[in-house]
Write a protein that holds these residues in place. Structure first.
Motif, short mmCIF file in Angstrom:
data_model
loop_
_atom_site.label_atom_id
_atom_site.label_comp_id
_atom_site.label_asym_id
_atom_site.label_seq_id
_atom_site.Cartn_x
_atom_site.Cartn_y
_atom_site.Cartn_z
N LEU A 36 -52.28 -39.18 -33.82
CA LEU A 36 -52.52 -37.95 -32.87
C LEU A 36 -53.58 -37.03 -33.78
CD1 LEU A 36 -52.36 -36.03 -30.53
CD2 LEU A 36 -50.17 -35.29 -31.57
N PHE A 37 -53.34 -36.91 -34.98
CA PHE A 37 -54.05 -36.11 -36.12
C PHE A 37 -55.31 -36.51 -36.02
CE2 PHE A 37 -55.61 -35.04 -40.13
CZ PHE A 37 -55.59 -33.52 -40.04
N GLN A 38 -55.61 -37.96 -36.12
CA GLN A 38 -56.91 -38.40 -35.96
C GLN A 38 -57.50 -38.20 -34.80
OE1 GLN A 38 -58.91 -40.32 -38.28
NE2 GLN A 38 -57.23 -40.43 -39.96
N LYS A 39 -56.85 -38.19 -33.61
CA LYS A 39 -57.84 -37.84 -32.29
C LYS A 39 -58.16 -36.74 -32.32
CE LYS A 39 -55.59 -41.55 -29.47
NZ LYS A 39 -54.48 -41.79 -28.37
N ILE A 40 -56.90 -35.61 -32.79
CA ILE A 40 -57.27 -34.41 -32.62
C ILE A 40 -58.60 -33.85 -33.69
CG2 ILE A 40 -56.30 -32.03 -33.30
CD1 ILE A 40 -55.44 -32.90 -30.44
N CYS A 41 -58.43 -34.48 -34.78
CA CYS A 41 -59.62 -34.00 -35.58
C CYS A 41 -61.28 -34.42 -34.98
CB CYS A 41 -59.50 -34.97 -37.00
SG CYS A 41 -58.59 -33.89 -38.07
N ARG A 42 -61.01 -35.70 -34.33
CA ARG A 42 -62.32 -36.28 -33.89
C ARG A 42 -62.63 -35.28 -32.60
NH1 ARG A 42 -60.00 -41.16 -35.00
NH2 ARG A 42 -59.14 -41.36 -32.82
N MET A 43 -61.73 -34.74 -31.85
CA MET A 43 -61.95 -33.74 -30.80
C MET A 43 -62.61 -32.44 -31.28
SD MET A 43 -58.96 -34.12 -27.96
CE MET A 43 -59.76 -33.17 -26.74
#
Length: 108
Positions: A36-43
């Motif tokens: 989730l942290f990785q996805k949020i950073c990409r967003m």
């Protein structure tokens, strides 16, 4: 400038993991929250009016983390720091969504 991502996109991703993130920073770490942290950073690094309206610290941390900045990566490798950022971002977006509906760079 692209319209996406917006508050709904963030809340949809958060909703896949947990209904309320207010206390996530107190919970144990698992692979789901690292992802989730990785996805949020990409967003956060995508160009959008909504992202430009977010506090700069969220976007700066995401950019630096994804670019491999040693200090940021070391700081965010601490579970509590990642969870705290997710919790703060969720709270902020939820507040924007409930207080203002759609939000763009001009605050509308």
């Amino acid at each position: 400038m692209q319209r996406k991502p917006d508050s709904g996109d963030y809340l949809a991703i958060f909703g896949q993991y947990k209904e309320d993130f207010g206390d996530v920073y107190m919970g144990p770490e698992d692979e789901r929250f690292r992802l989730l942290f990785q996805k949020i950073c990409r967003m956060l690094t995508q160009p959008s009016s909504f992202n430009l309206g977010l506090p700069e610290q969220f976007r700066t941390t995401a950019f630096r983390f994804l670019e491999g900045d040693a200090h940021t990566v070391a700081h965010m490798n601490t579970v509590e720091n990642r969870h705290f950022m997710l919790s703060d971002l969720f709270d902020y977006i939820h507040l924007v969504k409930t207080m203002g509906g759609s939000w763009d760079q001009r605050g509308r």
